[in-house]
Design a protein around this motif. Structure first.
Motif, PDB file in Angstrom:
ATOM      1  N   GLU A 135       0.880  -1.113   0.007  1.00 38.56           N
ATOM      2  CA  GLU A 135       0.153   0.040   0.098  1.00 38.56           C
ATOM      3  C   GLU A 135       0.940   1.222  -0.048  1.00 38.56           C
ATOM      4  O   GLU A 135       2.126   1.315   0.472  1.00 38.56           O
ATOM      5  CB  GLU A 135      -0.669   0.122   1.194  1.00 38.56           C
ATOM      6  N   ASN A 160      -0.213   4.931   1.657  1.00 44.21           N
ATOM      7  CA  ASN A 160      -1.222   5.554   2.310  1.00 44.21           C
ATOM      8  C   ASN A 160      -1.156   7.149   2.651  1.00 44.21           C
ATOM      9  O   ASN A 160       0.275   7.576   2.636  1.00 44.21           O
ATOM     10  CB  ASN A 160      -1.383   4.949   3.785  1.00 44.21           C
ATOM     11  N   TYR A 175      -5.760   2.427   9.984  1.00 49.48           N
ATOM     12  CA  TYR A 175      -5.278   1.863   8.349  1.00 49.48           C
ATOM     13  C   TYR A 175      -5.360   0.201   8.339  1.00 49.48           C
ATOM     14  O   TYR A 175      -4.846  -0.311   7.342  1.00 49.48           O
ATOM     15  CB  TYR A 175      -3.725   2.043   8.185  1.00 49.48           C
ATOM     16  N   VAL A 214      -8.150  -5.493   7.726  1.00 58.17           N
ATOM     17  CA  VAL A 214      -8.624  -5.163   6.438  1.00 58.17           C
ATOM     18  C   VAL A 214      -7.140  -5.197   5.520  1.00 58.17           C
ATOM     19  O   VAL A 214      -6.232  -4.491   6.227  1.00 58.17           O
ATOM     20  CB  VAL A 214      -9.070  -3.840   6.218  1.00 58.17           C
TER      21      VAL A 214
HETATM   22 CA   LIG Z   1      -4.096  -0.704   4.951  1.00 59.03          CA
END
Ligand SMILES: [Ca+2]
Ligand SMILES: [Ca+2]
Ligand SMILES: [Ca+2]
Length: 469
Positions: free
Chosen positions: A237, A239, A247, A252
């Protein structure tokens, strides 16, 4: 889409410090490649210092200060016996005080074994810089759980003089959602190690939670904070970091895109990544590029990518941002021929970028190099290369590549010292004394491949690669 790019060999006509010059095209901008140093030992953090030198942590515990012009490297801190390096642990992130001229402090994160224990921990410390070495270690925050994997840790000092520090989940994903644990978080810390009054949760260092292992952290337009983060098998990821947000990890991965994740995201204020990648290419250092020297890269994140567990994804990714920095519009990929790319930094004067390679395979086989890419047509104060003539230490090799003999020209201050010829796999091939500043070395008996010449004097050590054909 992968963008293919052209390499071309330039026959070297001018007396500069590299013998091999390659170029890479970025749109209309031509970047020229130059090796700055080779023979580093897993360079982990590399930053452009306020003293116009490259500062590098080696994961095994050293801090190097490298002259970007000639590659001269000096060891300014040797903590090999202190920073416990195994697996992914060791000496990690580093940052300088923003007012380094008046407050010469260097902040570093490293892992350690407390006396009498076998439980690895992580600490954030500062050192004084006296112009020669780092000394007077001061502990700001210690006793953070660490492990052989997933320790973070990048650090960033924001304009409001707070330290942001990423921590990993140490392989225990449940720590990331536990607000009593400092692992799997981004922490926000005063420069003296205390908890800022305006953190999202009173009396807590935690700035954001739900991280697995973030090893990239940078600041862009409007002081927006971006991080990169390693996923498990899927969903690396990038972010956009907002105070107090969750997060997601381990509940997730990537976007909130199935029923279980959607429920968790709604309940726990989860922020989805700006972008995710599957399978994981192993995303690492992030820097924000906005220099006019490479106009195609303005308002972009540049991300060093290690390549994933089985390799194949090694590169620098350019992530073009929208005008307010809240979306990634496109990705273009560069520099995929050096193996694992760990780190990147920017020369703020001429817009050159430096990449730190971590060799061909996990967790850091050689060659570990620093390579510069620079737009030579970008003039600083109307001057193309203001400092190339001031290099007082050099090794020049010609021809390079070589097949039988080559001339190795050393700066005069090496006469009386010795040199080493070393293979990229670390084997010492030969040593010799530098009796004159121009030696002929016979390479006809050597197997084809990359080697480097290394020499030291009182100013420090420099290296120069040689390709034997
Ligand atoms: Ca994440
Ligand atoms: Ca860096
Ligand atoms: Ca998901």
């Amino acid at each position: 889409m992968k963008k293919r790019f052209l390499f071309c060999l330039i026959i070297l006509l001018s007396p500069c410090l590299t013998s091999l010059a390659q170029t890479v095209q970025v749109g209309n901008t031509t970047l020229t490649q130059r090796e700055v140093a080779v023979e580093l030992n897993i360079p982990w953090e590399m930053l452009w210092g306020n003293d116009d030198h490259l500062w590098v942590t080696e994961r095994n515990g050293k801090v190097l200060r490298i002259n970007p012009q000639n590659g001269n490297q000096t060891v300014v801190l040797d903590y090999e016996s202190t920073a416990s390096a195994f697996g992914e642990s060791g000496m990690l992130g580093m940052a300088m005080h923003p007012d380094f001229d008046n407050t010469p402090l260097v902040y570093i994160v490293y892992t350690y074994l407390p006396a009498g224990t076998f439980l690895l921990k992580e600490k954030l410390v500062s050192f004084d810089w006296n112009g020669t070495e780092l000394l007077n270690e001061t502990v700001l925050l210690d006793d953070i759980d660490a492990g052989s994997i997933h320790n973070g840790s990048r650090i960033l000092i924001t304009p409001d003089l707070k330290i942001l520090m990423t921590t990993g989940d140490t392989g225990s994903g449940n720590l990331s959602q536990d607000d009593a644990e400092l692992s799997g978080k981004i922490l926000r810390i005063n420069l003296d190690g205390s908890i800022p009054d305006d953190n999202p949760t009173p009396n807590s260092y935690i700035y954001t939670l739900g991280h697995r292992n973030s090893q990239g952290l940078t600041i862009g337009l409007n002081n927006q904070i971006y991080s990169s983060e390693h996923g498990a098998q899927q969903h690396d990821e990038v972010n956009l970091i907002e105070a107090g947000r969750n997060y997601g990890w381990p509940n997730v991965e990537g976007m909130c895109d199935n029923t279980v994740e959607e429920n968790f995201c709604a309940a726990f204020n989860v922020k989805e990544p700006l972008k995710s990648w599957s399978p994981c290419p192993a995303v690492n250092d992030l820097v924000y590029y906005n220099h006019p020297a490479i106009p195609e890269w303005k308002n972009s994140l540049l991300m060093a990518v290690l390549g994933g567990l089985d390799g194949g994804f090694e590169r620098i990714s350019q992530l073009k941002l929208n005008d307010n920095g809240t979306e990634i519009l496109e990705e273009n990929q560069y520099f995929n021929e050096f193996g694992r790319l760990r780190d990147i930094c920017i020369n703020p004067h001429n817009g050159a970028v430096y990449i730190a390679t971590n060799g061909s395979n996990y967790p850091g086989a050689g060659p570990n190099r620093i390579i510069e890419y620079r737009n030579l047509n970008f003039l600083v104060n109307g001057i193309n290369n203001p400092s190339s003539n001031t290099a007082k230490q050099f090794i020049k090799i010609a021809p390079n590549p070589a097949s039988e003999k080559c001339q190795v020209h050393f700066s005069a201050n090496f006469v009386g010292q010795s040199y080493q010829l070393i293979s990229y796999t670390g084997q010492l091939i030969q040593t010799g004394s530098i009796e004159t500043d121009n030696l002929t070395i016979d390479v006809g008996h050597l197997a084809s491949g990359y080697y480097y010449v290394k020499a030291s004097n009182t100013m420090g050590t420099i290296t120069q690669s040689l390709l034997v054909k």
